[in-house]
Design a protein around this motif. Sequence first.
Motif, PDB file in Angstrom:
ATOM      1  N   THR A 182       0.320   7.802   7.956  1.00 25.42           N
ATOM      2  CA  THR A 182      -0.279   9.053   7.502  1.00 25.42           C
ATOM      3  C   THR A 182       0.792   9.902   6.830  1.00 25.42           C
ATOM      4  OG1 THR A 182      -1.875   9.020   9.317  1.00 25.42           O
ATOM      5  CG2 THR A 182      -1.521  11.128   8.192  1.00 25.42           C
ATOM      6  N   ALA A 183       0.633  10.132   5.521  1.00 20.36           N
ATOM      7  CA  ALA A 183       1.618  10.910   4.772  1.00 20.36           C
ATOM      8  C   ALA A 183       1.761  12.298   5.379  1.00 20.36           C
ATOM      9  CB  ALA A 183       1.205  11.016   3.312  1.00 20.36           C
ATOM     10  N   SER A 229       0.858  -1.184   0.000  1.00 17.97           N
ATOM     11  CA  SER A 229       0.000   0.000   0.000  1.00 17.97           C
ATOM     12  C   SER A 229       0.893   1.233   0.000  1.00 17.97           C
ATOM     13  CB  SER A 229      -0.926   0.003   1.217  1.00 17.97           C
ATOM     14  OG  SER A 229      -0.176   0.042   2.423  1.00 17.97           O
ATOM     15  N   PHE A 230       0.246   2.418  -0.151  1.00 15.41           N
ATOM     16  CA  PHE A 230       1.013   3.649  -0.297  1.00 15.41           C
ATOM     17  C   PHE A 230       0.443   4.768   0.559  1.00 15.41           C
ATOM     18  CE2 PHE A 230       1.742   1.177  -4.018  1.00 15.41           C
ATOM     19  CZ  PHE A 230       3.092   1.335  -4.272  1.00 15.41           C
ATOM     20  N   ALA A 231       1.311   5.676   0.923  1.00 18.68           N
ATOM     21  CA  ALA A 231       0.911   6.945   1.533  1.00 18.68           C
ATOM     22  C   ALA A 231       1.608   8.023   0.719  1.00 18.68           C
ATOM     23  CB  ALA A 231       1.336   7.003   2.994  1.00 18.68           C
ATOM     24  N   GLN A 232       0.867   9.053   0.295  1.00 17.35           N
ATOM     25  CA  GLN A 232       1.442  10.050  -0.615  1.00 17.35           C
ATOM     26  C   GLN A 232       0.839  11.427  -0.361  1.00 17.35           C
ATOM     27  OE1 GLN A 232       0.599   9.775  -4.985  1.00 17.35           O
ATOM     28  NE2 GLN A 232       2.800   9.411  -5.121  1.00 17.35           N
ATOM     29  N   LYS A 233       1.693  12.448  -0.508  1.00 15.93           N
ATOM     30  CA  LYS A 233       1.234  13.818  -0.290  1.00 15.93           C
ATOM     31  C   LYS A 233       2.226  14.780  -0.930  1.00 15.93           C
ATOM     32  CE  LYS A 233      -0.934  16.300   3.512  1.00 15.93           C
ATOM     33  NZ  LYS A 233      -1.256  16.198   4.960  1.00 15.93           N
ATOM     34  N   ILE A 234       1.706  15.890  -1.505  1.00 16.78           N
ATOM     35  CA  ILE A 234       2.625  16.906  -1.995  1.00 16.78           C
ATOM     36  C   ILE A 234       3.340  17.500  -0.780  1.00 16.78           C
ATOM     37  CG2 ILE A 234       0.928  18.787  -1.972  1.00 16.78           C
ATOM     38  CD1 ILE A 234       2.393  19.794  -4.545  1.00 16.78           C
TER      39      ILE A 234
END
Length: 528
Positions: free
Chosen positions: A513-514, A263-268
């Motif tokens: 949490t990103a 799975s992934f966590a992503q954020k600018i």
Amino acid sequence: MFGFKRKNLSTLALVGVLACSATLVTHSALAADLKIGLSADVSSLDPHYLNIAPNVAFSSHIFDALVNVDANGKLVPGLATSWRAVDATTWEFKLRRGVKFHDGSDFTADDVIFSLDRPAKLTNSPGPFTAYTKQIVAKKIVDPYTVRLTTAAPYGPLTLDMSAVFIVSKKVAEKASTDDFNSGKALIGTGPYKFTSFKRGDRIEVARNEHYWGGKSDWDKVTFRIITNSAPRLAALLSGDVDAIEGVPTADLSRLKNNAKFSFAQKISWRTIFWELDQSAGPSRYVTDKAGKPLPKNPLADVRVRQAISKAINRQALVERTMEGLAVPASNIVSPGVFGYNDALKVEAYDPEGAKKLLAQAGYPNGFALTIHGPNDRYINDEQVVQTVAQFLNRIGIQTKVETLPLSVYFAKARAGEFSVSLLGWGTLAGDFGLRTLVGTPNAETGWGSWNWGKYSNPAVDKLIASSLASVDQGKREAFAKDAAALALKDYAVVPLHHQYATWALRKGLKYTARTDEFTFAHQFHPE
């Protein structure tokens, strides 16, 4: 297409590894140990020695600051439960009671005062924390759990500064050296983990602090594997050697997203990637004529040349191809959503012909020769970014070579002013805060310009930054910050490239949490 070399696994090798991923070791959702693959080296364990993100992120596991920052970049209580402005120049912090250092000693106001004094005493620091402490001219202990900090003039972002200075034990640290911190001898904090071991360039191990004031971590033991190269970091995740990685290789992200085991966590992120340009009047070390002869004056000191360099860069192509979509073109020094971001500033249009005209106007119709520098193990695809920009500059007549170095070597040389054009990534939670550090006129006494590698100086910009920092009215403060950014970028104080995304990949059964600040915190990983 751009002719840079990728550091990622070849497509065939990656497919093979993914095909074999069905044989991954199964992890229990209740596993007591956590292993994380870090994308950048941790060069020092002394929390006040070198102010770079990998070091700060690790220090957050051992130490606390008075003020913490949540995943969205908002300030929340840390070792201080509350704070208030007593008057225009005095801030009062109420300290958390009952907090213990790892050795069992009590945390008190004495530790706070000592920790705020210590950065100025580390005179050999290659990246000092003094930018966060120089504004304080007086410190007063009201009682063991109340401190008051006084600034010479009204200063709005002091609470933000206090999120950047870790609190150490006075008893332990007052006779300790940076070497004592690196050996672990002085690594006594109040944070969620206790130090276990450090093998430089390879791994750091920590154990859960059972008495942490913020609640126990889910993990008995955490191992941080330092794997700066993308391919082996990805391979470590696929093989089960680590449970999560930061800095997911861009070329492999889409393939991983199709694998149900991850799975992934992503954020600018808050991080802007930009170029620092040497703006000193005299000759610049890595600028010559095309025969290799040093030029009598520095072309980069001419704003037209800096503008030409900016116009030569196709940021959209850079984002789409080199960054493979994990970034957005930048027009500001700070990222969208950050306090002080100026929406009126637009991304520089790609205009190679306009760039050539500017070079001719500046007296360089045939261009010149230049070597640009960057790290090869710090930012997403950093080496490829430098290579790509070199190709853009070659197209407008600037004969460009590339030299990239490991972060541990690169930063020391860049801060010493050894390079003519150098790549830097910077994240901040407030525009005036970042402008003070990156484009403020360098001043060792005030801490301004501590990361202003190009030695840019504009009194009008300094005045606007100072007005912003002194404003207690948030609307006026942000207006000043936006005006300062606009003026500095009109001068091409730096040349923005892009804002990068932060991405974490995790084995199934984990969640994270990103974070806007890109930090990887073990205590914020949880079993699903």
